[in-house]
Design a protein around this motif. Structure first.
Motif, PDB file in Angstrom:
ATOM      1  N   THR A 251      58.409  30.214  77.992  1.00  0.00           N
ATOM      2  CA  THR A 251      59.599  30.342  77.135  1.00  0.00           C
ATOM      3  C   THR A 251      59.248  30.566  75.662  1.00  0.00           C
ATOM      4  OG1 THR A 251      59.685  27.918  76.990  1.00  0.00           O
ATOM      5  CG2 THR A 251      61.133  28.980  78.607  1.00  0.00           C
ATOM      6  N   ALA A 252      57.996  30.344  75.292  1.00  0.00           N
ATOM      7  CA  ALA A 252      57.604  30.407  73.876  1.00  0.00           C
ATOM      8  C   ALA A 252      57.847  31.786  73.269  1.00  0.00           C
ATOM      9  CB  ALA A 252      56.141  30.006  73.731  1.00  0.00           C
ATOM     10  N   HIS A 253      57.807  32.838  74.082  1.00  0.00           N
ATOM     11  CA  HIS A 253      57.918  34.208  73.575  1.00  0.00           C
ATOM     12  C   HIS A 253      59.349  34.743  73.579  1.00  0.00           C
ATOM     13  CE1 HIS A 253      57.898  34.598  77.927  1.00  0.00           C
ATOM     14  NE2 HIS A 253      58.482  35.773  77.778  1.00  0.00           N
ATOM     15  N   LEU A 254      60.306  33.958  74.044  1.00  0.00           N
ATOM     16  CA  LEU A 254      61.646  34.490  74.281  1.00  0.00           C
ATOM     17  C   LEU A 254      62.440  34.757  73.004  1.00  0.00           C
ATOM     18  CD1 LEU A 254      62.732  32.410  77.405  1.00  0.00           C
ATOM     19  CD2 LEU A 254      61.909  34.765  77.316  1.00  0.00           C
ATOM     20  N   GLY A 255      62.166  34.022  71.950  1.00  0.00           N
ATOM     21  CA  GLY A 255      62.804  34.307  70.673  1.00  0.00           C
ATOM     22  C   GLY A 255      64.150  33.637  70.455  1.00  0.00           C
ATOM     23  N   LEU A 256      64.700  33.873  69.244  1.00  0.00           N
ATOM     24  CA  LEU A 256      65.937  33.216  68.832  1.00  0.00           C
ATOM     25  C   LEU A 256      67.151  33.660  69.634  1.00  0.00           C
ATOM     26  CD1 LEU A 256      65.621  33.140  64.935  1.00  0.00           C
ATOM     27  CD2 LEU A 256      65.955  31.168  66.425  1.00  0.00           C
ATOM     28  N   SER A 257      67.188  34.937  70.004  1.00  0.00           N
ATOM     29  CA  SER A 257      68.381  35.434  70.703  1.00  0.00           C
ATOM     30  C   SER A 257      68.572  34.726  72.036  1.00  0.00           C
ATOM     31  CB  SER A 257      68.283  36.943  70.912  1.00  0.00           C
ATOM     32  OG  SER A 257      67.139  37.277  71.694  1.00  0.00           O
ATOM     33  N   CYS A 258      67.508  34.585  72.806  1.00  0.00           N
ATOM     34  CA  CYS A 258      67.595  33.877  74.086  1.00  0.00           C
ATOM     35  C   CYS A 258      67.953  32.416  73.860  1.00  0.00           C
ATOM     36  CB  CYS A 258      66.270  33.980  74.838  1.00  0.00           C
ATOM     37  SG  CYS A 258      66.220  32.999  76.357  1.00  0.00           S
ATOM     38  N   ALA A 259      67.324  31.806  72.853  1.00  0.00           N
ATOM     39  CA  ALA A 259      67.612  30.396  72.565  1.00  0.00           C
ATOM     40  C   ALA A 259      69.080  30.207  72.198  1.00  0.00           C
ATOM     41  CB  ALA A 259      66.705  29.903  71.433  1.00  0.00           C
ATOM     42  N   LEU A 260      69.610  31.101  71.373  1.00  0.00           N
ATOM     43  CA  LEU A 260      71.002  30.976  70.937  1.00  0.00           C
ATOM     44  C   LEU A 260      71.962  31.195  72.102  1.00  0.00           C
ATOM     45  CD1 LEU A 260      72.954  30.512  68.626  1.00  0.00           C
ATOM     46  CD2 LEU A 260      72.850  32.960  68.117  1.00  0.00           C
ATOM     47  N   PHE A 283      72.394  24.230  85.426  1.00  0.00           N
ATOM     48  CA  PHE A 283      72.721  25.490  86.095  1.00  0.00           C
ATOM     49  C   PHE A 283      72.907  26.622  85.087  1.00  0.00           C
ATOM     50  CE2 PHE A 283      76.133  28.383  87.542  1.00  0.00           C
ATOM     51  CZ  PHE A 283      75.477  28.983  88.611  1.00  0.00           C
ATOM     52  N   ALA A 284      73.665  26.355  84.014  1.00  0.00           N
ATOM     53  CA  ALA A 284      73.969  27.402  83.036  1.00  0.00           C
ATOM     54  C   ALA A 284      72.717  27.865  82.301  1.00  0.00           C
ATOM     55  CB  ALA A 284      75.015  26.888  82.042  1.00  0.00           C
ATOM     56  N   VAL A 285      71.930  26.919  81.796  1.00  0.00           N
ATOM     57  CA  VAL A 285      70.731  27.279  81.029  1.00  0.00           C
ATOM     58  C   VAL A 285      69.697  27.943  81.926  1.00  0.00           C
ATOM     59  CG1 VAL A 285      68.809  26.374  79.660  1.00  0.00           C
ATOM     60  CG2 VAL A 285      71.127  25.491  79.303  1.00  0.00           C
ATOM     61  N   LYS A 286      69.519  27.420  83.131  1.00  0.00           N
ATOM     62  CA  LYS A 286      68.567  28.021  84.061  1.00  0.00           C
ATOM     63  C   LYS A 286      68.931  29.479  84.346  1.00  0.00           C
ATOM     64  CE  LYS A 286      67.677  28.535  88.873  1.00  0.00           C
ATOM     65  NZ  LYS A 286      68.333  28.455  90.173  1.00  0.00           N
ATOM     66  N   THR A 287      70.216  29.739  84.573  1.00  0.00           N
ATOM     67  CA  THR A 287      70.664  31.099  84.864  1.00  0.00           C
ATOM     68  C   THR A 287      70.375  32.031  83.701  1.00  0.00           C
ATOM     69  OG1 THR A 287      72.436  30.227  86.275  1.00  0.00           O
ATOM     70  CG2 THR A 287      72.644  32.507  85.549  1.00  0.00           C
ATOM     71  N   MET A 288      70.634  31.578  82.475  1.00  0.00           N
ATOM     72  CA  MET A 288      70.376  32.421  81.311  1.00  0.00           C
ATOM     73  C   MET A 288      68.892  32.699  81.143  1.00  0.00           C
ATOM     74  SD  MET A 288      73.402  33.007  80.488  1.00  0.00           S
ATOM     75  CE  MET A 288      72.865  34.178  79.251  1.00  0.00           C
ATOM     76  N   LEU A 289      68.038  31.691  81.371  1.00  0.00           N
ATOM     77  CA  LEU A 289      66.593  31.902  81.235  1.00  0.00           C
ATOM     78  C   LEU A 289      66.096  32.921  82.250  1.00  0.00           C
ATOM     79  CD1 LEU A 289      65.284  28.254  80.655  1.00  0.00           C
ATOM     80  CD2 LEU A 289      65.600  30.067  78.960  1.00  0.00           C
ATOM     81  N   ILE A 290      66.625  32.866  83.463  1.00  0.00           N
ATOM     82  CA  ILE A 290      66.232  33.827  84.493  1.00  0.00           C
ATOM     83  C   ILE A 290      66.610  35.242  84.072  1.00  0.00           C
ATOM     84  CG2 ILE A 290      66.729  34.593  86.848  1.00  0.00           C
ATOM     85  CD1 ILE A 290      66.905  31.661  87.658  1.00  0.00           C
ATOM     86  N   LEU A 291      67.786  35.385  83.442  1.00  0.00           N
ATOM     87  CA  LEU A 291      68.220  36.705  82.988  1.00  0.00           C
ATOM     88  C   LEU A 291      67.319  37.257  81.898  1.00  0.00           C
ATOM     89  CD1 LEU A 291      72.110  36.294  82.913  1.00  0.00           C
ATOM     90  CD2 LEU A 291      70.660  37.195  84.721  1.00  0.00           C
ATOM     91  N   GLY A 293      64.108  36.873  82.024  1.00  0.00           N
ATOM     92  CA  GLY A 293      62.813  37.152  82.631  1.00  0.00           C
ATOM     93  C   GLY A 293      61.991  35.954  83.037  1.00  0.00           C
ATOM     94  N   VAL A 294      62.503  34.745  82.890  1.00  0.00           N
ATOM     95  CA  VAL A 294      61.768  33.550  83.288  1.00  0.00           C
ATOM     96  C   VAL A 294      61.884  33.387  84.807  1.00  0.00           C
ATOM     97  CG1 VAL A 294      61.584  31.042  83.037  1.00  0.00           C
ATOM     98  CG2 VAL A 294      62.191  32.467  81.070  1.00  0.00           C
ATOM     99  N   ALA A 295      60.780  33.052  85.443  1.00  0.00           N
ATOM    100  CA  ALA A 295      60.790  32.859  86.892  1.00  0.00           C
ATOM    101  C   ALA A 295      61.675  31.672  87.261  1.00  0.00           C
ATOM    102  CB  ALA A 295      59.365  32.630  87.396  1.00  0.00           C
ATOM    103  N   ASP A 296      62.221  31.718  88.467  1.00  0.00           N
ATOM    104  CA  ASP A 296      63.157  30.698  88.915  1.00  0.00           C
ATOM    105  C   ASP A 296      62.557  29.294  88.826  1.00  0.00           C
ATOM    106  OD1 ASP A 296      65.807  30.169  90.574  1.00  0.00           O
ATOM    107  OD2 ASP A 296      64.218  29.011  91.520  1.00  0.00           O
ATOM    108  N   PHE A 302      61.857  23.854  83.100  1.00  0.00           N
ATOM    109  CA  PHE A 302      62.340  23.755  81.724  1.00  0.00           C
ATOM    110  C   PHE A 302      63.581  22.880  81.626  1.00  0.00           C
ATOM    111  CE2 PHE A 302      65.054  25.081  78.229  1.00  0.00           C
ATOM    112  CZ  PHE A 302      64.177  25.094  77.160  1.00  0.00           C
ATOM    113  N   VAL A 303      64.609  23.192  82.411  1.00  0.00           N
ATOM    114  CA  VAL A 303      65.872  22.462  82.269  1.00  0.00           C
ATOM    115  C   VAL A 303      65.724  20.997  82.683  1.00  0.00           C
ATOM    116  CG1 VAL A 303      67.322  24.513  82.474  1.00  0.00           C
ATOM    117  CG2 VAL A 303      66.682  23.263  84.539  1.00  0.00           C
ATOM    118  N   LEU A 304      64.905  20.739  83.695  1.00  0.00           N
ATOM    119  CA  LEU A 304      64.732  19.363  84.145  1.00  0.00           C
ATOM    120  C   LEU A 304      64.011  18.524  83.100  1.00  0.00           C
ATOM    121  CD1 LEU A 304      65.026  17.264  86.400  1.00  0.00           C
ATOM    122  CD2 LEU A 304      62.814  18.048  87.298  1.00  0.00           C
TER     123      LEU A 304
END
Length: 337
Positions: A251-260, A283-291, A293-296, A302-304
């Motif tokens: 997740t370190a490379h995802l940037g501000l847009s993904c975080a926001l 559920f919500a955060v996990k779904t956004m991270l997958i979108l 490019g983060v693996a399931d 991460f969320v746990l």
């Protein structure tokens, strides 16, 4: 008759605790039903940078402190002057209490001010309503801007969760199920809040006190400071969340847009009444991270981990506030700043 009423009260209290736990637990079970929890130990020990997690924690504390200081500011114009320390400790305690019964903390913190500083419960409740309305407006503005700049990502999110952007009435079976559960939970929360408020709406003077609290905003003396606290609350919440991205390589490379985007979606998800948003937030955060490019399985890590650590912080702050308040002198004259 009294025995029947007591049984109903016990049943009502039990449902307030059990239903949110069951809802959150059901969502978490569905998400982690095939998850290997033994791998968590390896991630915590060898794949996680704890420095960033520790750096994020002060911002979580500061967000709640800002909320307490802002609350104190809204009480001044209506003749209530609780101690700033009591306001902050009441906020700490309220978040911890909401882990047991969602949203009960809003009433608890008003009760803390009444007990320790003699503050009018009705007026305090009115200011809580006011500040929650302001927070909702601010989050709505941020969410609107975020959706506009990240429309393609949200379009994919709606498709993945069973919602069509072309027509909000077309859902997949999963979409209908999740929507129905969340709507029922939100309606139940509204019902419980209205029942609790009905305890006070029988008294005209109390209703007047609530209105005074709501109307207090127009008489706040230092508007720039109020705005600073308001923006500071949500900025600290965001930094508290964003710094955790750097704890993990994925997740370190995802940037501000993904975080926001994931922060906003997670903030909306916690409207569903579960302890600290457990389940809907995951559920919500996990779904956004997958979108993004983060693996399931990585998104599940991460969320746990992030939610658990942040929840532990809420518990520790609540215990700290409870201990401090237990040894605090009561100021029922309501005169100390």
């Amino acid at each position: 008759m009294s025995l029947v009423m007591n049984n109903r009260s016990i049943t009502s209290q039990a449902l307030k605790i059990l239903l949110p736990l069951l809802l959150g637990g059901a969502i978490l079970y569905w998400m982690y039903r095939d998850f290997d929890f033994r791998s968590i130990q390896h991630v915590l020990s060898h794949e996680m940078n704890w420095t960033w997690m520790l750096l994020s924690l002060p911002f979580g504390i500061l967000a709640q402190a800002f909320r307490g200081w802002r609350w104190r500011q809204t009480l001044d114009p209506i003749g209530e002057h609780p101690r700033r320390s009591t306001c902050v400790h009441a906020v700490f305690l309220s978040y911890a209490a909401s882990l047991v019964v969602p949203r009960i903390g809003e009433f608890m913190r008003c009760g803390v001010l009444k007990r320790y500083d003699g503050t009018s419960f009705a007026k305090a409740l009115g200011t809580v309503v006011t500040e929650r309305a302001i927070d909702t407006l601010l989050v709505a503005c941020i969410a609107s801007g975020t959706i506009l700049f990240q429309m393609s990502v949200f379009g994919t999110f709606f498709d993945k969760t069973g919602t069509s952007l072309d027509t909000l009435l077309q859902f997949s079976s999963t979409g209908w199920l999740v929507t129905a559960i969340c709507c029922c939970a939100a309606l139940l929360l509204l019902h419980l809040l209205l029942r609790r408020l009905s305890i006070y709406d029988k008294v005209k003077t109390t209703l007047h006190g609530i209105w005074q609290g709501v109307a207090s905003l127009k008489d706040v003396k230092n508007i720039p400071l109020f705005l600073f606290f308001t923006i500071g609350i949500w900025l600290c919440y965001f930094i508290h969340y964003y710094l955790t991205f750097f704890c993990f390589d994925f997740t370190a490379h995802l940037g501000l847009s993904c975080a926001l985007v994931s922060f906003i979606v997670g903030s909306i998800a916690v409207i569903v009444p579960t302890p600290n948003g457990a389940g809907p937030w995951h559920f919500a955060v996990k779904t956004m991270l997958i979108l993004y490019g983060v693996a399931d399985h990585q998104a599940l890590y991460f969320v746990l981990i992030v939610h658990t650590v942040q929840t532990i912080l809420v518990i520790l702050l609540g215990v700290y506030a409870w201990l401090i308040l237990s040894f605090s002198r009561r100021n029922n004259q309501n005169s100390s700043p």
